[in-house]
Design an enzyme around this catalytic site. Structure first.
Site, PDB file in Angstrom:
ATOM      1  N   ARG A 274      11.384   6.750   7.142  1.00  0.00           N
ATOM      2  CA  ARG A 274      11.136   5.815   6.274  1.00  0.00           C
ATOM      3  C   ARG A 274      12.246   5.118   6.172  1.00  0.00           C
ATOM      4  O   ARG A 274      13.959   5.498   5.891  1.00  0.00           O
ATOM      5  CB  ARG A 274      11.143   6.754   4.461  1.00  0.00           C
ATOM      6  CG  ARG A 274      11.002   6.070   3.834  1.00  0.00           C
ATOM      7  CD  ARG A 274      10.613   6.966   2.867  1.00  0.00           C
ATOM      8  NE  ARG A 274      10.592   5.729   1.018  1.00  0.00           N
ATOM      9  CZ  ARG A 274      11.259   6.947  -0.097  1.00  0.00           C
ATOM     10  NH1 ARG A 274      10.830   8.207   0.311  1.00  0.00           N
ATOM     11  NH2 ARG A 274      11.557   6.130  -1.133  1.00  0.00           N
TER      12      ARG A 274
ATOM     13  N   SER B 273       2.998   3.928   1.468  1.00  0.00           N
ATOM     14  CA  SER B 273       2.703   5.471   0.327  1.00  0.00           C
ATOM     15  C   SER B 273       3.285   4.645  -0.698  1.00  0.00           C
ATOM     16  O   SER B 273       2.674   3.671  -1.653  1.00  0.00           O
ATOM     17  CB  SER B 273       3.757   6.788   0.360  1.00  0.00           C
ATOM     18  OG  SER B 273       2.921   7.735  -0.270  1.00  0.00           O
TER      19      SER B 273
ATOM     20  N   ASP C 281      -2.739   7.758  -5.735  1.00  0.00           N
ATOM     21  CA  ASP C 281      -1.752   6.983  -5.159  1.00  0.00           C
ATOM     22  C   ASP C 281      -2.071   5.601  -4.083  1.00  0.00           C
ATOM     23  O   ASP C 281      -3.087   6.413  -3.044  1.00  0.00           O
ATOM     24  CB  ASP C 281      -0.341   7.079  -4.545  1.00  0.00           C
ATOM     25  CG  ASP C 281      -0.279   8.176  -2.850  1.00  0.00           C
ATOM     26  OD1 ASP C 281      -1.303   8.479  -2.957  1.00  0.00           O
ATOM     27  OD2 ASP C 281       1.127   8.432  -2.154  1.00  0.00           O
TER      28      ASP C 281
ATOM     29  N   ASP D  17      -1.435   5.349  -0.876  1.00  0.00           N
ATOM     30  CA  ASP D  17      -2.104   5.976   0.870  1.00  0.00           C
ATOM     31  C   ASP D  17      -3.242   6.965   0.443  1.00  0.00           C
ATOM     32  O   ASP D  17      -3.209   7.948   1.222  1.00  0.00           O
ATOM     33  CB  ASP D  17      -0.949   6.249   1.770  1.00  0.00           C
ATOM     34  CG  ASP D  17      -0.130   7.603   1.234  1.00  0.00           C
ATOM     35  OD1 ASP D  17       0.385   7.459   0.072  1.00  0.00           O
ATOM     36  OD2 ASP D  17       0.457   7.445   2.146  1.00  0.00           O
TER      37      ASP D  17
ATOM     38  N   ASP E  83      -2.432  10.377  -0.326  1.00  0.00           N
ATOM     39  CA  ASP E  83      -2.416  11.498  -0.018  1.00  0.00           C
ATOM     40  C   ASP E  83      -1.927  12.475  -1.503  1.00  0.00           C
ATOM     41  O   ASP E  83      -1.358  13.971  -1.552  1.00  0.00           O
ATOM     42  CB  ASP E  83      -0.732  11.593   0.946  1.00  0.00           C
ATOM     43  CG  ASP E  83       0.150  11.164   0.992  1.00  0.00           C
ATOM     44  OD1 ASP E  83       0.164  10.584  -0.462  1.00  0.00           O
ATOM     45  OD2 ASP E  83       1.095  11.276   1.109  1.00  0.00           O
ATOM     46  N   ARG E  84      -1.666  11.673  -2.764  1.00  0.00           N
ATOM     47  CA  ARG E  84      -1.758  12.336  -3.893  1.00  0.00           C
ATOM     48  C   ARG E  84      -2.458  11.804  -5.163  1.00  0.00           C
ATOM     49  O   ARG E  84      -2.775  11.114  -4.986  1.00  0.00           O
ATOM     50  CB  ARG E  84       0.201  12.093  -4.292  1.00  0.00           C
ATOM     51  CG  ARG E  84       1.133  13.132  -3.542  1.00  0.00           C
ATOM     52  CD  ARG E  84       2.330  11.016  -3.437  1.00  0.00           C
ATOM     53  NE  ARG E  84       3.629  11.365  -2.876  1.00  0.00           N
ATOM     54  CZ  ARG E  84       4.360  12.336  -2.489  1.00  0.00           C
ATOM     55  NH1 ARG E  84       4.306  13.433  -3.901  1.00  0.00           N
ATOM     56  NH2 ARG E  84       5.476  12.606  -1.930  1.00  0.00           N
TER      57      ARG E  84
ATOM     58  N   GLU F  85       3.805  20.698  -3.487  1.00  0.00           N
ATOM     59  CA  GLU F  85       4.757  19.909  -4.311  1.00  0.00           C
ATOM     60  C   GLU F  85       4.765  19.606  -5.951  1.00  0.00           C
ATOM     61  O   GLU F  85       3.645  18.938  -5.605  1.00  0.00           O
ATOM     62  CB  GLU F  85       5.343  19.362  -3.219  1.00  0.00           C
ATOM     63  CG  GLU F  85       4.387  18.062  -3.264  1.00  0.00           C
ATOM     64  CD  GLU F  85       5.550  17.432  -1.663  1.00  0.00           C
ATOM     65  OE1 GLU F  85       6.662  17.631  -1.228  1.00  0.00           O
ATOM     66  OE2 GLU F  85       4.745  16.741  -1.218  1.00  0.00           O
TER      67      GLU F  85
ATOM     68  N   SER G  49       5.641  17.062  -7.022  1.00  0.00           N
ATOM     69  CA  SER G  49       5.602  15.207  -6.720  1.00  0.00           C
ATOM     70  C   SER G  49       3.874  15.185  -6.777  1.00  0.00           C
ATOM     71  O   SER G  49       4.071  14.810  -5.795  1.00  0.00           O
ATOM     72  CB  SER G  49       6.378  14.935  -5.793  1.00  0.00           C
ATOM     73  OG  SER G  49       6.357  15.431  -4.717  1.00  0.00           O
TER      74      SER G  49
ATOM     75  N   LYS H 116      -1.176  17.228   1.942  1.00  0.00           N
ATOM     76  CA  LYS H 116      -1.304  16.837   0.923  1.00  0.00           C
ATOM     77  C   LYS H 116      -2.581  15.752   1.417  1.00  0.00           C
ATOM     78  O   LYS H 116      -2.221  15.446   1.702  1.00  0.00           O
ATOM     79  CB  LYS H 116      -0.630  16.338  -0.239  1.00  0.00           C
ATOM     80  CG  LYS H 116       0.602  14.941   0.237  1.00  0.00           C
ATOM     81  CD  LYS H 116       2.154  14.556  -0.635  1.00  0.00           C
ATOM     82  CE  LYS H 116       2.592  13.523   0.319  1.00  0.00           C
ATOM     83  NZ  LYS H 116       3.701  14.221   1.522  1.00  0.00           N
TER      84      LYS H 116
END
Length: 627
Positions: free
Chosen positions: A73, A175, A338, A340, A342-343, A439, A441, A453
């Protein structure tokens, strides 16, 4: 050097004339200008050279990308330490070299490539273009590539790796990072998944970095992004994976009839990202009416015109449009993926007020839900001792409390889903049943179809849970209170300080390791007595008979956890990707201790003592997180 693709001629006389006086930097500049075929990023380096900005050139060219808690990243921009066309080519060449060494059937099984909709105009860089270059490197080497024809949620890549039996996969995504990151629009990352569908961890990450360093010069064909459109080795897995994913999702659908009949309405926002169409399909798979989209945020837009920061973790401030729409439509629950997907963030309206749940609170709800559904649907001979839930060590201990009372197993991992995904796969391979992992977050894994996730599945599980509770005249918030009263209140607070000086960070943590003398951790923090100390940077854990940490040693980052006599657990750790010292503190109370206000006050006092005694912000020049 072997194969090469020089990327155009560089006038060596010009370079000599503009020598920086630093041989290492001169070499890095020469390599960049020789190899980079992107006119925008090449021009950025040429301008810095012309303007004599040697320090900035050194910062950009004399260090490389490295793996953090979630892939490679960095910000998008010119330089070997940023995400750009050249560094993505280099990274893919290293990945190819490593996979060729690991898998004799690499060229039969292939590789998966996915991407989101992010981009940066100043570098002529976008997730899709970087994905095409990733595919080009592999196609030029006769590797079959499953390249999605359009943007997909991040969870689709690990899912596809397993479904298609590929050896690995890459997702190129920014993300939920801000569109402006360190002065560069859109930070980005390459998330790399192994054949088991989990993010790679040690030793694979270290070995890939070594392989990248061994083949930094672009190979013939590596720049040919058109290969994606012309190579017979490229396949589009979109329809097959999307259909299969939605079918697998039904394994965790328990009340389809109820879902079809519910009067509950849901609003969904995808924050200008990839999620809405996939969340809509997931709702359909569960028998729900489609969620109401936030029209201004439904379609992908890398500029995020309606939010300063597209991170649903930021709470009510970024959920403004979706909450107002929900009020207008009389929808009680908002689900927010979010960019992308995944959250997931969740908000619920009750008596005219909105409650935005934290990641830890949602985990309490999902933990109760997934276990109660298992209990209701399991076979008579099912053994609860074979059932598992997992969480990262900086997340709430609420699952541990539920596990202790209900008899299932609970495990912790290091921060980052790469640790959870691999452990879940090991447990499944050993005949165990994993129901849920998370997690704090707002990263959740419901079921095991995706070993990462997944905001899409979490969104529809939330809807089913809310519809079920509605049929019992209960809200999500009321159920959460009931869970805490049953298993004990778990009140958590997480925040951070900024520190741009790595030696200060190192000194701060070394002081904690030698607090009362050499190799002596603190025994108290202000008025609060410390029961146990765990330091995963060194591998020490005072609670273990052999004083060795059960969690893997992680020397690349700082992380110390203190367990206090009053039931509080606090962790101090550095961020793998940002100049932050984070703290996570949680008051874990037994069920009989139900005075929430008292517990919150105690937690606040302990955090204040932690900051004053251990972090010493004034002395260390730490910058408080802005409100």
């Amino acid at each position: 050097m072997g194969e090469r693709d020089s990327g155009g001629d560089v006038n060596s006389n010009v370079l000599v004339a503009r020598s920086t006086g630093d041989a290492q930097l001169d070499k890095a500049v020469w390599q960049w200008l020789s190899w980079d075929k992107n006119p925008k990023t090449k021009e950025q380096i040429e301008s810095l050279l012309q303007d004599g900005k040697h320090k900035e050139l050194r910062d950009r060219l004399c260090c490389r990308l490295s793996f953090g808690t979630a892939g490679l990243r960095s910000a998008m921009g010119a330089g070997f330490c940023y995400i750009n066309d050249l560094t993505v080519i280099q990274s893919t060449q290293g990945i190819y070299k490593y996979l060729e060494r690991c898998f004799s059937d690499f060229k039969q099984r292939g590789f998966v490539v996915g991407y989101d909709t992010r981009g940066q105009v100043t570098s002529n860089c976008s997730s899709k273009k970087l994905a095409k270059l990733t595919a080009a490197v592999l196609l030029a080497k006769d590797v079959p590539v499953y390249f999605f024809s359009t943007y997909v949620p991040t969870p689709f890549v690990p899912y596809a790796v397993q479904q298609l039996k590929a050896v690995a996969g890459v997702m190129i995504t920014a993300s939920h990072n801000r569109k402006e990151d360190n002065g560069y629009k859109a930070s980005s990352r390459l998330e790399v998944y192994w054949e088991n569908g989990a993010q790679i961890k040690s030793p694979h990450d270290k070995e890939i970095i070594k392989c990248i360093e061994e083949c930094v010069e672009p190979w013939n064909g590596s720049w040919n992004e058109n290969l994606v459109d012309t190579s017979p080795l490229r396949q589009d897995p979109l329809k097959k994976i999307c259909d299969s994913y939605m079918e697998d999702l039904k394994k965790i659908c328990y009340h389809r009839e109820l879902n079809m009949q519910t009067n509950l309405k849901f609003v969904h926002t995808s924050f200008h990202g990839v999620g809405h169409e996939y969340v809509r399909l997931a709702f359909k798979a569960f028998g729900f009416q489609a969620p109401i989209p936030v029209p201004e945020q439904k379609d992908p837009d890398p500029d995020f015109p309606t939010v300063k920061c597209p991170n649903p973790e930021e709470g009510e401030s970024v959920l403004e449009l979706s909450l107002r729409l929900a009020e207008k439509e009389n929808a009680r629950v908002v689900v927010a993926t979010d960019p992308d997907a995944d959250r997931l963030a969740v908000a619920e309206q009750h008596n005219g007020c909105w409650k935005v749940f934290t990641g830890n609170e949602l985990a309490a709800l999902y933990g109760w839900w997934m276990f109660s559904r298992w209990k209701e649907n399991c076979s008579q001979d099912a053994d609860v001792k074979n059932v598992y839930m997992l969480a990262t060590t900086v997340s709430s201990k609420i699952l541990r409390a539920i596990a202790l009372k209900e008899g299932f197993q609970f495990e912790e991992s290091l921060p980052g889903f790469k640790w959870i995904g691999s452990r879940v796969k090991d447990l499944i391979d050993n005949g165990k049943e994993v129901l849920f992992a998370f997690e704090e977050s707002i990263g959740f894994m419901c079921g095991t179809s995706v070993l990462d996730k997944d905001g899409v599945s979490a969104a529809v599980v939330t809807a089913e849970m809310a519809a079920y509770l509605e049929s019992k005249n209960q809200t999500l918030e009321q159920k959460l209170t009931e869970i805490y009263e049953t298993y004990g209140y778990h009140i958590a607070k997480t925040s951070y300080f900024l520190c741009y000086d790595p030696p200060t960070i190192k000194r701060l943590f070394e002081r904690l390791r030698n607090f009362d003398g050499p190799q002596s951790y603190p025994k108290c923090c202000g008025d609060y007595n410390i029961l146990h100390v765990r330091d995963v940077t060194t591998g020490y854990d005072s609670s273990q008979p052999n004083k060795k940490s059960v969690l893997p040693v992680s020397k690349s980052s700082q992380m110390i956890t203190f367990t206090f006599q009053n039931g509080c657990v606090a962790t101090l750790r550095t961020s793998g990707t940002e100049p932050k010292i984070k703290y996570y503190a949680e008051m874990c109370a037994p069920p009989e201790q139900s005075d929430k206000t008292l517990l919150e006050e105690e937690l606040q006092k302990l955090i204040a003592a932690l900051i004053v005694n251990f972090l010493e912000p004034d002395k260390n020049g730490l910058i408080w997180r802005s409100a």
